[in-house]
Scaffold this active site. Structure first.
Site, short mmCIF file in Angstrom:
data_model
loop_
_atom_site.label_atom_id
_atom_site.label_comp_id
_atom_site.label_asym_id
_atom_site.label_seq_id
_atom_site.Cartn_x
_atom_site.Cartn_y
_atom_site.Cartn_z
N ASN A 1 0.80 -1.11 0.06
CA ASN A 1 -0.06 0.00 -0.13
C ASN A 1 0.81 1.34 -0.08
O ASN A 1 0.73 2.24 -0.68
CB ASN A 1 -0.74 -0.07 1.12
CG ASN A 1 -1.84 -1.18 1.18
OD1 ASN A 1 -2.01 -1.82 0.26
ND2 ASN A 1 -2.71 -1.44 2.20
N THR B 1 -15.19 38.91 -31.03
CA THR B 1 -15.83 38.30 -29.87
C THR B 1 -17.21 37.66 -30.55
O THR B 1 -17.61 38.25 -31.44
CB THR B 1 -16.31 39.51 -28.88
OG1 THR B 1 -17.26 40.23 -29.84
CG2 THR B 1 -15.18 40.25 -28.34
N HIS B 2 -17.79 36.65 -29.95
CA HIS B 2 -18.88 36.05 -30.57
C HIS B 2 -18.55 35.44 -31.89
O HIS B 2 -19.37 35.42 -32.89
CB HIS B 2 -20.09 36.84 -30.71
CG HIS B 2 -20.38 37.64 -29.43
ND1 HIS B 2 -21.09 36.98 -28.33
CD2 HIS B 2 -20.01 38.84 -28.93
CE1 HIS B 2 -21.17 37.93 -27.17
NE2 HIS B 2 -20.22 39.00 -27.65
N SER C 1 -8.25 13.09 -48.50
CA SER C 1 -9.48 12.19 -48.27
C SER C 1 -9.35 11.48 -49.24
O SER C 1 -8.83 11.52 -50.49
CB SER C 1 -10.76 13.21 -48.62
OG SER C 1 -11.85 12.60 -49.08
N LYS D 1 -9.22 17.68 -51.04
CA LYS D 1 -8.99 18.04 -49.56
C LYS D 1 -7.53 17.86 -49.00
O LYS D 1 -6.93 17.20 -49.23
CB LYS D 1 -9.86 16.88 -48.83
CG LYS D 1 -11.23 17.12 -49.30
CD LYS D 1 -12.12 17.98 -48.21
CE LYS D 1 -12.47 17.18 -47.06
NZ LYS D 1 -13.33 17.92 -46.34
N GLU E 1 -7.55 18.35 -35.03
CA GLU E 1 -8.59 17.81 -34.99
C GLU E 1 -8.76 16.83 -33.76
O GLU E 1 -9.55 16.57 -33.14
CB GLU E 1 -9.46 17.27 -36.15
CG GLU E 1 -9.98 18.33 -37.13
CD GLU E 1 -10.39 17.71 -38.52
OE1 GLU E 1 -11.39 17.12 -38.41
OE2 GLU E 1 -9.70 17.73 -39.33
N TYR F 1 -6.44 2.34 2.50
CA TYR F 1 -6.22 1.74 1.15
C TYR F 1 -7.59 0.85 0.91
O TYR F 1 -8.05 0.08 1.40
CB TYR F 1 -5.03 0.92 0.89
CG TYR F 1 -4.90 0.51 -0.28
CD1 TYR F 1 -4.40 0.90 -1.43
CD2 TYR F 1 -5.12 -0.87 -0.56
CE1 TYR F 1 -4.26 0.51 -2.63
CE2 TYR F 1 -5.30 -1.36 -1.78
CZ TYR F 1 -4.57 -0.86 -2.86
OH TYR F 1 -4.46 -1.27 -4.25
N GLN G 1 -6.10 0.85 -7.37
CA GLN G 1 -5.33 0.07 -8.31
C GLN G 1 -5.77 0.79 -9.78
O GLN G 1 -5.06 0.70 -10.73
CB GLN G 1 -5.45 -1.51 -8.32
CG GLN G 1 -4.84 -2.02 -9.46
CD GLN G 1 -4.57 -3.56 -9.24
OE1 GLN G 1 -3.86 -4.02 -8.38
NE2 GLN G 1 -5.32 -4.53 -9.84
N1 ARG Z 1 -1.43 -3.47 -7.18
C1 ARG Z 1 -1.87 -2.66 -6.16
C2 ARG Z 1 -2.45 -1.09 -6.46
O1 ARG Z 1 -2.14 -0.82 -7.54
C3 ARG Z 1 -0.94 -2.39 -5.16
C4 ARG Z 1 -1.18 -2.38 -3.74
C5 ARG Z 1 -2.09 -3.77 -3.45
N2 ARG Z 1 -2.32 -3.79 -2.02
C6 ARG Z 1 -3.10 -4.73 -1.37
N3 ARG Z 1 -3.32 -4.69 -0.22
N4 ARG Z 1 -3.81 -5.60 -2.13
O2 ARG Z 1 -2.95 -0.51 -5.72
#
Ligand code: ARG
Length: 461
Positions: free
Chosen positions: A114, A159-160, A281, A287, A294, A321, A326
């Site tokens: 984490n 403008t506009h 084109s 063209k 774009e 977390y 992820q």
């Molecule tokens: N691959 C996970 C992520 O991107 C890493 C952390 C995972 N942690 C866990 N407790 N499963 O967040």
């Protein structure tokens, strides 16, 4: 199931993870792009562990040796990424252990994926921001190089999307320079909040080992540590903030693109874009399409979408977390990639623009762009502005009916609308006179724009 095939966390599970779930939860396909930052973070962590005597110096040496080889394998494309090892972190750790044995297994002491992943993403983003700031500056330089030659090139300001008052083409370009200047400032400001170290937060609450977070921060070039472990592992506001800055960059370039597209259209004919940025084109031989502008306009949609994706990803998450996080990577990577490619191509494209001053001038001339100058002339002779406005409106109507410009009306014709008008009016009614009159900081007078360009150059030096 042999020990070899077991997941790093599988001790408490009675059955293996379903194949479909493995694929669903794995992130290695996209987070392997963090590999070098993951190694960098691990090396700093290991160095701290050794200096705090949490692992031995021999362990540190083994880890360094193993990581050097892994880095090499990653760079050469020889590293074997395994989906069953879930993510970049477990892939690298597994390989390290295969190469150096127990030292590899000790690396994760006092750490969690984490805080590891939060660190990796911050290292990645810091690097990306530094590159992007350089690219924004390169585009700013390209704008200056073009503007430099056009402080006297007169076009209608709108403008506009209706002709309003004449401006120089350089002045118009410099408006985008200013937008990009703020964009670069936003990136630099966001970098300050990206550049804080999450490591040490471990899973969420910190760790019971006697670690030194400040030392790791210093080794990795962070300005400091994240002050709260729960916050450190969970919030992705720094990525959201970056995505918002990125969305603004694209929004600015999308506006410029819209103008390039209009200007290149034969109805305007103000500019031409070098052939290498356009396509033809398959059915209409005549063209030449402005594909690059774009696409920039189109890609702004995906970058805006990435911002909304990250905001939405975050909004329902309780501390700390959650696996939701992820999902932060793909939108973030996509924004970085899109910005990188777009800024590069744009700087090049601005260098390949041909300006058609005659067409710009014609458009300004035909649009009664100096009507305000006539009103200002009358005000300077003592008429209240509202009365002047009314007199000029009548004069414009008179000229429109005769398909002539104000400067093409005879003195007696002009004098029907105010007896304050004398023959010095013609100087005020020219396009050049109109530009020259706006002679203050931020105005379109050629000498003011030249000074703005000079200041801008200095700011980039
Ligand atoms: N691959 C996970 C992520 O991107 C890493 C952390 C995972 N942690 C866990 N407790 N499963 O967040």
């Amino acid at each position: 199931m042999t020990m070899q095939d077991k997941q790093a966390w599988s001790g408490r599970f009675n059955e293996p993870v379903a194949e479909l779930v493995k694929r669903y939860t794995a992130s290695v396909d996209f987070d392997k792009r963090l590999a070098l930052f993951d190694i960098q973070g691990s090396l700093a962590h290991a160095q701290m562990l050794a200096s705090c005597a949490i692992i031995s110096m021999q362990d540190l040496k083994d880890i360094q040796r193993g990581m050097a080889q892994i880095e090499n394998e990653v760079l050469c494309g020889d590293f074997e990424w395994r989906l069953d090892l879930e993510d970049v972190h477990l892939n690298i750790e597994k390989r390290l252990t295969a190469l150096v044995g127990d030292a590899g297994k000790r690396l994760h002491t006092g750490r969690s994926r984490n805080d590891q992943v939060a660190t990796d993403v911050r290292l990645y983003l810091r690097h990306a921001i530094d590159e992007l700031i350089m690219l924004v500056r390169a585009l700013q330089t390209a704008l200056l190089d073009l503007a430099q030659h056009h402080t006297h090139t007169i076009m209608p300001g709108f403008t506009h999307l209706q002709v309003a008052q004449p401006v120089s083409f350089a002045h118009h370009l410099m408006a985008y320079f200013e937008m990009l200047k703020r964009d670069a400032e936003r990136l630099a400001d966001c970098r300050k909040r990206v550049n804080r170290l999450p490591l040490g937060a471990a899973a969420l609450a910190g760790t019971s080992y006697p670690i030194k977070r400040e030392y790791v921060a210093e080794l990795l070039g962070f300005d400091g540590v994240c002050e709260n472990s729960l916050d450190a592992v969970s919030d992705r506001d720094f990525a959201i903030e970056f995505s918002a800055a990125g969305a603004l960059i694209m929004t600015h370039l999308s506006r410029l693109s819209e103008e390039l597209i209009l200007w290149m259209s034969p109805r305007f004919g103000f500019i031409d874009i070098a052939d290498r940025f356009c396509t033809g084109s398959s059915i209409m031989p005549q063209k030449k399409n402005p594909d690059v502008p774009e696409l920039v306009r189109g890609k702004t949609g995906r970058v805006n979408g990435n911002l909304v994706a990250l905001l939405t990803l975050m909004k329902g998450q309780p501390l700390a977390y959650n696996k939701d996080n992820q999902e932060d990577k793909e939108p973030l990577f996509d924004t970085v990639d899109t910005l990188t490619q777009t800024l590069r191509i744009y700087a090049d494209m601005m260098g390949g623009i041909t300006v058609k001053p005659e067409a710009m001038r014609q458009a300004a001339f035909q649009g009664y762009a100096t009507a305000t100058d006539l009103a200002d002339y009358l005000v300077k002779k003592g008429l209240p502005f509202r009365d002047a406005h009314e007199a000029v409106a009548l004069a414009v109507r008179f000229a429109v009916e005769r398909e002539r410009d104000l400067s093409e009306l005879k003195l007696e014709e002009l004098q029907q609308f105010s007896d304050l008008i004398s023959d010095d009016i013609y100087a005020a009614l020219t396009l050049e006179g109109s530009l020259a009159a706006r002679d203050h900081t931020g105005g379109t007078a050629p000498q003011q724009v030249a000074a703005a360009i000079a200041r801008a150059r200095k700011s980039l030096a």
